[in-house]
Motif scaffolding. Sequence first.
Motif, PDB file in Angstrom:
ATOM      1  N   ASN A  31       0.830  -1.212   0.000  1.00  0.00           N
ATOM      2  CA  ASN A  31       0.000   0.000   0.000  1.00  0.00           C
ATOM      3  C   ASN A  31       0.859   1.253   0.000  1.00  0.00           C
ATOM      4  O   ASN A  31       1.814   1.360   0.777  1.00  0.00           O
ATOM      5  N   PHE A  33       0.442   5.747  -0.403  1.00  0.00           N
ATOM      6  CA  PHE A  33      -0.528   6.838  -0.252  1.00  0.00           C
ATOM      7  C   PHE A  33       0.114   8.174  -0.631  1.00  0.00           C
ATOM      8  O   PHE A  33       1.299   8.379  -0.392  1.00  0.00           O
ATOM      9  N   MET A  94       2.588   1.316   3.515  1.00  0.00           N
ATOM     10  CA  MET A  94       2.126   0.435   4.583  1.00  0.00           C
ATOM     11  C   MET A  94       2.135  -0.994   4.078  1.00  0.00           C
ATOM     12  O   MET A  94       1.783  -1.272   2.927  1.00  0.00           O
ATOM     13  N   ARG A  99      -2.058  -4.521   7.760  1.00  0.00           N
ATOM     14  CA  ARG A  99      -2.990  -3.405   7.619  1.00  0.00           C
ATOM     15  C   ARG A  99      -3.831  -3.204   8.870  1.00  0.00           C
ATOM     16  O   ARG A  99      -4.249  -2.101   9.178  1.00  0.00           O
ATOM     17  N   LYS A 101      -2.719  -3.216  11.673  1.00  0.00           N
ATOM     18  CA  LYS A 101      -1.934  -2.374  12.566  1.00  0.00           C
ATOM     19  C   LYS A 101      -2.010  -0.919  12.139  1.00  0.00           C
ATOM     20  O   LYS A 101      -1.777  -0.019  12.931  1.00  0.00           O
ATOM     21  N   GLY A 102      -2.255  -0.720  10.878  1.00  0.00           N
ATOM     22  CA  GLY A 102      -2.525   0.627  10.394  1.00  0.00           C
ATOM     23  C   GLY A 102      -1.359   1.576  10.362  1.00  0.00           C
ATOM     24  O   GLY A 102      -1.523   2.756  10.081  1.00  0.00           O
ATOM     25  N   GLU A 103      -0.149   1.094  10.649  1.00  0.00           N
ATOM     26  CA  GLU A 103       0.961   2.028  10.721  1.00  0.00           C
ATOM     27  C   GLU A 103       1.452   2.380   9.338  1.00  0.00           C
ATOM     28  O   GLU A 103       1.844   1.511   8.555  1.00  0.00           O
ATOM     29  N   GLN A 104       1.435   3.646   9.036  1.00  0.00           N
ATOM     30  CA  GLN A 104       1.946   4.133   7.770  1.00  0.00           C
ATOM     31  C   GLN A 104       3.309   4.782   8.009  1.00  0.00           C
ATOM     32  O   GLN A 104       3.524   5.455   9.016  1.00  0.00           O
ATOM     33  N   PHE A 106       6.053   7.431   6.606  1.00  0.00           N
ATOM     34  CA  PHE A 106       5.993   8.649   5.799  1.00  0.00           C
ATOM     35  C   PHE A 106       7.356   9.070   5.266  1.00  0.00           C
ATOM     36  O   PHE A 106       8.392   8.917   5.940  1.00  0.00           O
ATOM     37  N   GLY A 107       7.334   9.649   4.079  1.00  0.00           N
ATOM     38  CA  GLY A 107       8.498  10.319   3.558  1.00  0.00           C
ATOM     39  C   GLY A 107       8.618  11.716   4.152  1.00  0.00           C
ATOM     40  O   GLY A 107       7.726  12.163   4.885  1.00  0.00           O
TER      41      GLY A 107
ATOM     42  N   PHE B  34      -4.531   6.444  16.435  1.00  0.00           N
ATOM     43  CA  PHE B  34      -3.100   6.673  16.313  1.00  0.00           C
ATOM     44  C   PHE B  34      -2.770   8.118  16.694  1.00  0.00           C
ATOM     45  O   PHE B  34      -3.578   9.025  16.483  1.00  0.00           O
ATOM     46  N   TYR B  36       0.477  10.606  15.662  1.00  0.00           N
ATOM     47  CA  TYR B  36       1.705  10.805  14.914  1.00  0.00           C
ATOM     48  C   TYR B  36       2.304  12.152  15.311  1.00  0.00           C
ATOM     49  O   TYR B  36       1.573  13.092  15.651  1.00  0.00           O
ATOM     50  N   PHE B  51      -5.439  -0.529  19.454  1.00  0.00           N
ATOM     51  CA  PHE B  51      -6.270  -1.443  18.684  1.00  0.00           C
ATOM     52  C   PHE B  51      -7.337  -2.085  19.558  1.00  0.00           C
ATOM     53  O   PHE B  51      -8.492  -2.144  19.211  1.00  0.00           O
TER      54      PHE B  51
END
Lengths: 115, 114
Positions: A31, A33, A94, A99, A101-104, A106-107, B34, B36, B51
Amino acid sequence: DVKVTQSSRYLVKRTGEKVFLECVQDMDHENMFWYRQDPGLGLRLIYFSYDVKMKEKGDIPEGYSVSREKKERFSLILESASTNQTSMYLCASMNYRDRVKGEQYFGPGTRLTVT
Amino acid sequence: AQSVTQPDIHITVSEGASLELRCNYSYGATPYLFWYVQSPGQGLQLLLKYFSGDTLVQGIKGFEAEFKRSQSSFNLRKPSVHWSDAAEYFCAVGARFGNEKLTFGTGTRLTIIP
């Protein structure tokens, strides 16, 4: 460590130009984004991709398109840049298997100015 | 559709003081939540996530957050802030089933004064 890189940190383009923003990740994530970040508006999702050649519109896709020809690379295209597309653009990736866990990841972002 | 509200645009605290950043979400079931952090000139880094299970979650850099279902909140806390905590903080919500997208709040900018 996961690394997400973006081709430029700063970019200045003229109105009407075609603009390519490139994003590469090195962790074989499915994934990817593209977000834009504006003061007071937070992050808004433009497009995302869940596989090569697969894409889905986010919340604000108008004026943008994307390309994902290889798994590690996700490009954002502004077909004809306009001043209202001046913004910070953030790419993220991701792992689909994680998924839930949902952690993305980032750049660092590309700050685009359209004049 | 899910949504997130961060009511505080900008917060200033003294170094060594405690911190609480507010986050309220809207979602039809128990969401994934979350926090960030974005340091100046940087991308976003995950601080912590919820979660299921224990409603008090610990994150990196000494941060914690508490999920309160009755208040639809997920506030971020730190007992004693350091100058390096100056940054922008984003709360985000994700759907529990099959949706990889996150919805972000508008962010809270944290300023630390000596």
